[in-house]
Motif scaffolding. Sequence first.
Motif, PDB file in Angstrom:
ATOM      1  N   LEU A 107       0.902  -1.113   0.084  1.00 19.84           N
ATOM      2  CA  LEU A 107      -0.135   0.032   0.007  1.00 19.84           C
ATOM      3  C   LEU A 107       0.791   1.125  -0.099  1.00 19.84           C
ATOM      4  O   LEU A 107       0.577   2.075  -0.609  1.00 19.84           O
ATOM      5  N   LEU A 108       1.892   1.234   0.625  1.00 26.55           N
ATOM      6  CA  LEU A 108       2.754   2.461   0.785  1.00 26.55           C
ATOM      7  C   LEU A 108       3.336   2.633  -0.627  1.00 26.55           C
ATOM      8  O   LEU A 108       3.669   3.759  -1.195  1.00 26.55           O
ATOM      9  N   LEU A 109       3.947   1.535  -1.246  1.00 28.95           N
ATOM     10  CA  LEU A 109       4.427   1.584  -2.551  1.00 28.95           C
ATOM     11  C   LEU A 109       3.432   2.232  -3.612  1.00 28.95           C
ATOM     12  O   LEU A 109       3.774   3.151  -4.494  1.00 28.95           O
ATOM     13  N   PHE A 110       2.207   1.807  -3.360  1.00 26.15           N
ATOM     14  CA  PHE A 110       1.129   2.323  -4.176  1.00 26.15           C
ATOM     15  C   PHE A 110       1.073   3.985  -4.098  1.00 26.15           C
ATOM     16  O   PHE A 110       0.777   4.653  -5.055  1.00 26.15           O
ATOM     17  N   ALA A 111       0.905   4.157  -2.722  1.00 26.80           N
ATOM     18  CA  ALA A 111       0.947   5.596  -2.224  1.00 26.80           C
ATOM     19  C   ALA A 111       2.159   6.445  -2.989  1.00 26.80           C
ATOM     20  O   ALA A 111       1.664   7.697  -3.590  1.00 26.80           O
ATOM     21  N   LEU A 112       3.305   5.855  -2.989  1.00 29.98           N
ATOM     22  CA  LEU A 112       4.489   6.706  -3.355  1.00 29.98           C
ATOM     23  C   LEU A 112       4.465   6.922  -4.796  1.00 29.98           C
ATOM     24  O   LEU A 112       4.906   7.912  -5.458  1.00 29.98           O
ATOM     25  N   LEU A 113       4.120   5.692  -5.523  1.00 28.50           N
ATOM     26  CA  LEU A 113       4.209   5.739  -6.931  1.00 28.50           C
ATOM     27  C   LEU A 113       2.921   6.103  -7.670  1.00 28.50           C
ATOM     28  O   LEU A 113       3.254   6.736  -9.031  1.00 28.50           O
ATOM     29  N   ALA A 114       1.818   6.030  -7.068  1.00 23.97           N
ATOM     30  CA  ALA A 114       0.530   6.461  -8.015  1.00 23.97           C
ATOM     31  C   ALA A 114      -0.245   7.624  -7.305  1.00 23.97           C
ATOM     32  O   ALA A 114      -0.402   8.578  -8.090  1.00 23.97           O
ATOM     33  N   VAL A 115      -0.390   7.650  -6.184  1.00 20.14           N
ATOM     34  CA  VAL A 115      -1.217   8.471  -5.369  1.00 20.14           C
ATOM     35  C   VAL A 115      -0.402   9.645  -5.258  1.00 20.14           C
ATOM     36  O   VAL A 115      -0.900  10.875  -5.543  1.00 20.14           O
ATOM     37  N   LEU A 116       0.830   9.745  -4.560  1.00 17.49           N
ATOM     38  CA  LEU A 116       1.600  11.044  -4.451  1.00 17.49           C
ATOM     39  C   LEU A 116       1.850  11.860  -5.495  1.00 17.49           C
ATOM     40  O   LEU A 116       1.635  13.141  -5.517  1.00 17.49           O
ATOM     41  N   PRO A 117       2.156  11.136  -6.548  1.00 19.17           N
ATOM     42  CA  PRO A 117       2.191  12.166  -7.791  1.00 19.17           C
ATOM     43  C   PRO A 117       1.126  12.904  -8.377  1.00 19.17           C
ATOM     44  O   PRO A 117       1.104  14.118  -8.788  1.00 19.17           O
ATOM     45  N   LEU A 118      -0.099  12.102  -8.322  1.00 17.93           N
ATOM     46  CA  LEU A 118      -1.212  12.745  -8.746  1.00 17.93           C
ATOM     47  C   LEU A 118      -1.801  13.917  -7.670  1.00 17.93           C
ATOM     48  O   LEU A 118      -2.198  14.895  -8.115  1.00 17.93           O
ATOM     49  N   LEU A 119      -1.560  13.708  -6.522  1.00 21.50           N
ATOM     50  CA  LEU A 119      -1.656  14.719  -5.531  1.00 21.50           C
ATOM     51  C   LEU A 119      -0.845  15.851  -5.647  1.00 21.50           C
ATOM     52  O   LEU A 119      -1.506  17.207  -5.663  1.00 21.50           O
ATOM     53  N   THR A 120       0.330  15.715  -5.935  1.00 21.73           N
ATOM     54  CA  THR A 120       1.078  16.879  -6.219  1.00 21.73           C
ATOM     55  C   THR A 120       0.934  17.459  -7.465  1.00 21.73           C
ATOM     56  O   THR A 120       0.868  18.734  -7.547  1.00 21.73           O
ATOM     57  N   GLU A 121       0.408  16.852  -8.475  1.00 18.77           N
ATOM     58  CA  GLU A 121      -0.121  17.488  -9.816  1.00 18.77           C
ATOM     59  C   GLU A 121      -1.450  18.390  -9.431  1.00 18.77           C
ATOM     60  O   GLU A 121      -1.327  19.357 -10.007  1.00 18.77           O
ATOM     61  N   GLN A 122      -2.421  17.978  -8.505  1.00 25.74           N
ATOM     62  CA  GLN A 122      -3.371  18.572  -8.426  1.00 25.74           C
ATOM     63  C   GLN A 122      -3.056  19.728  -7.570  1.00 25.74           C
ATOM     64  O   GLN A 122      -3.887  20.954  -7.691  1.00 25.74           O
ATOM     65  N   ILE A 123      -2.285  19.830  -6.511  1.00 24.89           N
ATOM     66  CA  ILE A 123      -1.636  20.963  -6.162  1.00 24.89           C
ATOM     67  C   ILE A 123      -1.114  21.858  -6.687  1.00 24.89           C
ATOM     68  O   ILE A 123      -1.415  23.166  -6.725  1.00 24.89           O
ATOM     69  N   GLY A 124      -0.319  21.554  -7.869  1.00 28.10           N
ATOM     70  CA  GLY A 124       0.348  22.333  -8.473  1.00 28.10           C
ATOM     71  C   GLY A 124      -0.619  23.071  -9.686  1.00 28.10           C
ATOM     72  O   GLY A 124      -0.485  24.303  -9.797  1.00 28.10           O
ATOM     73  N   ARG A 125      -1.627  22.385  -9.950  1.00 27.42           N
ATOM     74  CA  ARG A 125      -2.760  22.750 -10.816  1.00 27.42           C
ATOM     75  C   ARG A 125      -3.395  23.940 -10.164  1.00 27.42           C
ATOM     76  O   ARG A 125      -3.875  25.079 -10.620  1.00 27.42           O
ATOM     77  N   LEU A 126      -3.715  23.762  -8.744  1.00 25.25           N
ATOM     78  CA  LEU A 126      -4.689  24.665  -8.091  1.00 25.25           C
ATOM     79  C   LEU A 126      -3.599  25.915  -7.778  1.00 25.25           C
ATOM     80  O   LEU A 126      -4.123  27.030  -7.840  1.00 25.25           O
ATOM     81  N   ALA A 127      -2.268  25.798  -7.499  1.00 18.01           N
ATOM     82  CA  ALA A 127      -1.602  26.954  -7.602  1.00 18.01           C
ATOM     83  C   ALA A 127      -1.409  27.799  -8.716  1.00 18.01           C
ATOM     84  O   ALA A 127      -1.498  28.861  -8.634  1.00 18.01           O
ATOM     85  N   THR A 128      -1.522  27.198  -9.746  1.00 17.94           N
ATOM     86  CA  THR A 128      -1.445  27.700 -11.203  1.00 17.94           C
ATOM     87  C   THR A 128      -2.832  28.626 -11.476  1.00 17.94           C
ATOM     88  O   THR A 128      -2.562  29.934 -11.877  1.00 17.94           O
ATOM     89  N   HIS A 129      -4.008  28.010 -11.251  1.00 13.55           N
ATOM     90  CA  HIS A 129      -5.234  28.700 -11.347  1.00 13.55           C
ATOM     91  C   HIS A 129      -5.296  29.236 -10.319  1.00 13.55           C
ATOM     92  O   HIS A 129      -6.835  29.794 -10.274  1.00 13.55           O
ATOM     93  N   ALA A 130      -5.011  29.679  -9.101  1.00 14.93           N
ATOM     94  CA  ALA A 130      -5.371  30.348  -8.059  1.00 14.93           C
ATOM     95  C   ALA A 130      -5.737  31.912  -8.247  1.00 14.93           C
ATOM     96  O   ALA A 130      -6.911  32.233  -8.016  1.00 14.93           O
ATOM     97  N   PRO A 131      -4.974  32.482  -9.135  1.00 14.61           N
ATOM     98  CA  PRO A 131      -5.364  33.808  -9.502  1.00 14.61           C
ATOM     99  C   PRO A 131      -6.586  34.074 -10.200  1.00 14.61           C
ATOM    100  O   PRO A 131      -7.589  34.848 -10.259  1.00 14.61           O
ATOM    101  N   GLN A 132      -6.936  33.179 -11.319  1.00 13.29           N
ATOM    102  CA  GLN A 132      -8.108  32.954 -11.938  1.00 13.29           C
ATOM    103  C   GLN A 132      -9.250  32.488 -10.982  1.00 13.29           C
ATOM    104  O   GLN A 132     -10.340  33.166 -11.046  1.00 13.29           O
ATOM    105  N   TYR A 133      -9.060  31.812 -10.276  1.00 18.41           N
ATOM    106  CA  TYR A 133     -10.221  31.429  -9.290  1.00 18.41           C
ATOM    107  C   TYR A 133     -10.337  32.580  -8.378  1.00 18.41           C
ATOM    108  O   TYR A 133     -11.623  32.986  -8.177  1.00 18.41           O
ATOM    109  N   MET A 134      -9.309  33.410  -7.904  1.00 22.04           N
ATOM    110  CA  MET A 134      -9.627  34.551  -7.032  1.00 22.04           C
ATOM    111  C   MET A 134     -10.612  35.656  -7.752  1.00 22.04           C
ATOM    112  O   MET A 134     -11.354  36.095  -7.248  1.00 22.04           O
ATOM    113  N   GLN A 135     -10.145  35.759  -8.933  1.00 23.56           N
ATOM    114  CA  GLN A 135     -10.912  36.719  -9.958  1.00 23.56           C
ATOM    115  C   GLN A 135     -12.451  36.384 -10.052  1.00 23.56           C
ATOM    116  O   GLN A 135     -13.283  37.144  -9.924  1.00 23.56           O
ATOM    117  N   SER A 136     -12.564  35.083 -10.371  1.00 23.50           N
ATOM    118  CA  SER A 136     -14.013  34.486 -10.330  1.00 23.50           C
ATOM    119  C   SER A 136     -14.833  34.554  -9.037  1.00 23.50           C
ATOM    120  O   SER A 136     -15.999  35.506  -9.132  1.00 23.50           O
TER     121      SER A 136
END
Length: 357
Positions: free
Chosen positions: A79-108
């Motif tokens: 389960l730890l290996l699955f979290a490191l290889l599959a879940v963590l990269p997806l979570l990091t990608e979603q956090i990065g996407r949120l940081a990128t779109h934060a100004p747009q969301y704030m304007q909305s």
Amino acid sequence: MSIFINWLRQRLADTELVMLITSLLVIFLLLVLLVPVLAPLLLAIALAYVLDGVIELMTRCRLPRMLAIGLTVGGALLLLLFALLAVLPLLTEQIGRLATHAPQYMQSLRDTLHQLQANYAEWINPDYLQQIIAGATDKMQEWGGALFKFSIASIPGMITLLVYAVLVPVLVFFLLKDKQLIMSWAQQFLPRERTLLQRVWRELDIQIGNYIRGKFWEAFIIGCAMWVVYWWMGHDYALLLGVLTGLSVWIPFVGMAVVTVPVILLSYFQWGWSDTMAYGLLAYVIVQAIDANVIVPWLFSEIVNLHPIAIIVAILMFGSLWGIVGVIIAIPMAALVKSVVSIILERRHGAVGSESG
């Protein structure tokens, strides 16, 4: 003053009680001083409590303990290996996407608030609305900066994570394998008069074990449920909201209130004022209702009973002392305090009864 001195002498005359309080104070001071150093060990102890419940279930099914330990630790590593290889990269990608779109969301969000003010001018003060927008903008910029710093600091964070990924499983394995041996070794450093200390330990071992295991499985179930529901609905931040919802169960009362804000905001940014947003929030409410009325009574049937005020005070005190770690362990520490206070009151009533007799 003489009354206080007499009371203090009576308490000091109780050798076992003095030994109990002294031992707990020494352990507490060691934790305060060594928490950063002992963080991997404390995490390993918490995970050992979680896995020990699974091992006990296997041993009741007549499985040898060593085989049960091997199967449980092996499954946890997968389960730890699955979290490191599959879940963590997806979570990091979603956090990065949120940081990128934060100004747009704030304007909305700003446009929406201005529209509300225009539609309900007689109810909404423009100056107050501007303060809300300015405060929200500052907060979003602060969160965006924190997310950006997180992405910049991801390399050392990953190195630390890899160290934990190797060190913690090893510690968990030996804590499970040599549990009785470690307990016997630790008892050598305790005072000889430790009847009360053993009593407190037996009570806390059961209560803290139930609490850690219950909270772990509650967080896992609720987090996965939110992830699956929002993924099925096509939410861009389904995993992030699932993780936040799972983490929120570790902070009673406050956690659910805090995580509701990003759930509402990210659902609005995703779907706007639409039926899909309403369905998404309804799903969140249903998951929380199932958690409160089904999962919590099922998992915490034997957990220590603490008043909500005591829980909130414990969260404030230990949170200010140890940060997020203190918030997570606030209830076990409050259970420890309750157990010690109960013993003190019990022995006080016993002493009063013997004097009156």
